[in-house]
Design a protein around this motif. Structure first.
Motif, PDB file in Angstrom:
ATOM      1  N   GLU A 269      50.507   6.954  21.344  1.00  0.00           N
ATOM      2  CA  GLU A 269      51.473   6.047  21.992  1.00  0.00           C
ATOM      3  C   GLU A 269      52.838   6.725  22.028  1.00  0.00           C
ATOM      4  OE1 GLU A 269      51.275   1.899  21.197  1.00  0.00           O
ATOM      5  OE2 GLU A 269      53.447   1.651  21.260  1.00  0.00           O
ATOM      6  N   HIS A 272      55.476   5.495  19.580  1.00  0.00           N
ATOM      7  CA  HIS A 272      55.169   5.844  18.191  1.00  0.00           C
ATOM      8  C   HIS A 272      55.534   7.299  17.914  1.00  0.00           C
ATOM      9  CE1 HIS A 272      51.819   2.512  17.944  1.00  0.00           C
ATOM     10  NE2 HIS A 272      53.007   2.049  18.277  1.00  0.00           N
ATOM     11  N   ASP A 297      48.517   5.278  24.854  1.00  0.00           N
ATOM     12  CA  ASP A 297      49.203   4.000  25.032  1.00  0.00           C
ATOM     13  C   ASP A 297      50.510   4.318  25.741  1.00  0.00           C
ATOM     14  OD1 ASP A 297      47.238   2.435  24.015  1.00  0.00           O
ATOM     15  OD2 ASP A 297      48.458   1.502  22.445  1.00  0.00           O
ATOM     16  N   ASP A 339      50.654  -0.290  26.825  1.00  0.00           N
ATOM     17  CA  ASP A 339      51.036  -1.053  25.629  1.00  0.00           C
ATOM     18  C   ASP A 339      52.549  -1.284  25.732  1.00  0.00           C
ATOM     19  OD1 ASP A 339      51.189  -2.296  23.254  1.00  0.00           O
ATOM     20  OD2 ASP A 339      50.396  -0.672  22.024  1.00  0.00           O
TER      21      ASP A 339
HETATM   22 CO    CO Z   1      49.692   0.784  20.890  1.00  0.00          CO
END
Ligand code: CO
Ligand code: XUL
Length: 440
Positions: A269, A272, A297, A339
């Protein structure tokens, strides 16, 4: 069943000169780039939780968006079905072929897990019915093992054997539903798998137990015919102060240590990555060179904020670098799951579509530009030249493991002093990227 997003048409590709807000400017599903269509390169997915669940609520205020989708009461099976209706209408209108879910995104969680599971059976039958006659499928499923208070001390990493069993039960059911809905993958995001203080934490014990839960999941998944990939989704912090799956390198080391690396890959992601103080591109590269780039993501953070803002991606430079990594890695076995959520003041149905149009066009542009960077060839040529001293002579011997430390030392002593490495030419390379990005 009546139309939920009334007045919003199917979103079509109209090209870069279109000013129609409800049209793609760059995402042209059938356009072929480097031998594959855009839709093959970019299996986009809708995240059930954000798109059909998140209503803009934050720590300081109530929701701003109405996500009842016509249901008379929220948090009921009637509402769960309205979300399915809305989700399928939404995906069809945008040409999105995949969705991702947590178990409790699909149905309201009951006090008794047996009732939650019954609801999951009912809703997955309803989803299967909706899937008929479409080419929409599940990209991946997962179990939410971070919201319910029972997971306050972790799921796989919990100090309670009973809670560990509940985690196992949720993973089992989420795998059943993922397989039932044709899922390509199954994700572990360890939101509570970490610690607040080492004073109360046995790190070795907790990590061993997380690995046990993952092994049990693999064994069970394979036994019910799941042939897809399991994924770890690294994130360094939030909600926990320290999460064990800090970043791709840490997660890959963990998987290898516990013999899980044949069944697992990374779900990277973007936001992240930045929380771990890496670029998105870095996390993709580390995963790819280890044969573990599975899924993405797709979102972005805000460089001025230190938390997971889950914004729809608009940064074409970052998307280009991400797609450069994906193309170099030969594509994803997973897909691109948004996401991502609308900003709180963007609360209308139109905003939900604008958000996906933005995200899909950003990655489409990234794909176009990354392919141009590769076809341009100047960057690859430079990298080849940069390491060329290893192609012959002493360099080749090093690469071929055909030389001892003493021989290398003798070689160096004979030389007295080496020539400097060739210039890294960073600024030259950055100007090539700008040239490719803004050449028309
Ligand atoms: Co995610
Ligand atoms: C949380 C996050 C999750 C995972 C699935 O930051 O990204 O939504 O994608 O659990």
């Amino acid at each position: 069943m009546s139309e939920i997003f009334a007045g919003i048409p199917e979103i079509k590709f109209e090209g870069k000169d279109s000013k129609n807000p409800l049209a793609f400017k760059y995402y042209d599903p059938k356009k072929v780039i480097m031998g594959k269509t855009m839709e093959e390169h970019l299996p986009f997915a809708m995240a059930w939780w954000h798109n059909l669940g998140a209503n803009g609520v934050d720590m300081f205020g109530r929701g701003t968006a109405d996500k009842s989708f016509g249901a008379s009461t929220e948090g009921t099976m009637e509402h769960a079905k309205a979300k399915v209706d809305a989700g399928f209408e939404f995906m069809k209108k945008l040409g999105i072929k995949y969705f991702c879910f947590h178990d409790v995104d699909l149905v309201p969680e009951a006090d008794d897990i047996n009732e939650t599971n019954r609801r999951l059976d009912e809703i997955s039958d309803y989803i299967l019915e909706k899937m008929k006659g479409t080419d929409i499928k599940c990209l991946w499923g997962t179990a939410n093992m971070f919201s319910n208070p029972r997971f306050m001390a972790g799921a796989g990493s919990t100090c309670s054997a009973d809670v560990f069993c509940f985690a196992a039960a949720q993973v089992k059911k989420a795998l059943d539903i993922t397989v039932k809905l044709g899922g390509r993958g199954y994700v572990f995001w360890g939101g509570r798998e970490g610690y607040e203080t080492l004073l109360n934490t046995d790190v070795k014990f907790e990590q061993e137990n997380i690995a046990k839960l993952m092994h049990l999941a693999v064994d069970y998944g394979r036994s019910i015919g799941f042939t897809g990939d399991f994924y770890i989704e690294p994130k360094p912090k939030e909600p926990m102060k320290h999460q064990y799956d800090f970043d791709a390198a840490t997660a890959i080391g963990f998987l290898r240590q516990y013999g899980l690396d044949k069944d697992f890959k990374m779900n990277i992601e973007a936001n992240h990555a930045t929380l771990a103080q890496h670029t998105f591109q870095h996390e993709l590269r580390i995963s790819a060179i280890n044969g573990m780039l599975g899924s993405i993501d797709a979102n972005q953070g805000d460089p001025l904020l230190g938390w997971d803002t889950d914004e729809f991606p608009c940064n074409v430079y970052d998307a280009t670098m991400a797609m450069y990594e994906v193309l170099k890695a030969g594509g994803l076995t997973g897909g691109f799951n948004f996401d991502s959520k609308n900003r709180r003041p963007s609360y209308t149905y139109e905003d939900m579509f604008y958000a996906f149009i933005l995200g899909m066009d950003t990655f489409a542009l990234g794909l176009i530009k990354a392919a141009e960077m590769i076809e341009d060839g100047r960057i690859d040529d430079f990298i080849k030249e940069r390491y060329s001293s290893f192609e012959s002579g002493i360099g080749k011997k090093i690469r071929d493991d055909a030389v001892s430390l003493k021989e290398l030392s003798d070689y160096a002593l004979n030389m007295k002093a080496p020539a400097l490495p060739i210039s890294g030419k960073q600024e030259y390379l950055e100007s090539i990227v700008n040239n490719v990005l803004f050449n028309n």
